[in-house]
Design a protein around this motif. Structure first.
Motif, PDB file in Angstrom:
ATOM      1  N   GLU A  24      53.495  39.021  38.225  1.00  0.00           N
ATOM      2  CA  GLU A  24      52.805  38.283  39.270  1.00  0.00           C
ATOM      3  C   GLU A  24      51.639  38.094  39.112  1.00  0.00           C
ATOM      4  O   GLU A  24      50.722  39.222  38.772  1.00  0.00           O
ATOM      5  N   LYS A  25      50.780  37.189  39.586  1.00  0.00           N
ATOM      6  CA  LYS A  25      49.331  37.006  39.460  1.00  0.00           C
ATOM      7  C   LYS A  25      48.939  36.211  40.679  1.00  0.00           C
ATOM      8  O   LYS A  25      49.479  35.198  40.984  1.00  0.00           O
ATOM      9  N   ARG A  26      47.664  36.589  41.149  1.00  0.00           N
ATOM     10  CA  ARG A  26      47.225  35.914  42.303  1.00  0.00           C
ATOM     11  C   ARG A  26      46.381  34.516  41.738  1.00  0.00           C
ATOM     12  O   ARG A  26      45.296  34.886  41.180  1.00  0.00           O
TER      13      ARG A  26
END
Length: 119
Positions: A24-26
């Motif tokens: 996951e990455k913002r």
């Protein structure tokens, strides 16, 4: 960054059930799910409407078909639409079956998607 934690968890569970290696990455004002270092899908809350949105990266054929739906919005401004990227409003993925279908389209396209250039 605003996102619906329930939607994030639902996406995590689907990817895990399908044995997809992801992180996951913002990004995009929410949470992006990366597969093979490429954007697979993402979720965020639209700051204007407060609507939960699912961003899907799908094939061109599926993109054209998806745009015919009332619960799908192309990504980008009208003159600069990002082909292959669509936002699905919460009505389009409220059922788990619908969310699974959208995520499956993203997973199927991922091997053909181009990775972003490393900075």
């Amino acid at each position: 960054m605003a996102f619906n934690e329930d939607t994030v968890q639902r996406i995590r569970e689907i990817l895990q059930q399908k044995h997809v290696d992801f992180f996951e990455k913002r990004m995009f004002g929410g949470i992006c799910f990366m597969v093979d270092e490429k954007i697979c899908c993402a979720t965020r809350i639209d700051k204007n409407s407060g609507t939960d949105l699912l961003l899907c990266r799908i094939s061109e054929t599926n993109y054209v078909t998806a745009l015919k739906r009332d619960d799908v919005i192309p990504m980008g401004k009208s003159e600069n639409k990002m082909k292959g990227f669509v936002f699905i409003t919460e009505e389009g993925f409220i059922s788990n079956k619908d969310l699974v279908n959208w995520i499956q389209l993203c997973i199927e396209f991922n091997p053909f998607a181009k990775a972003s250039k490393k900075k």
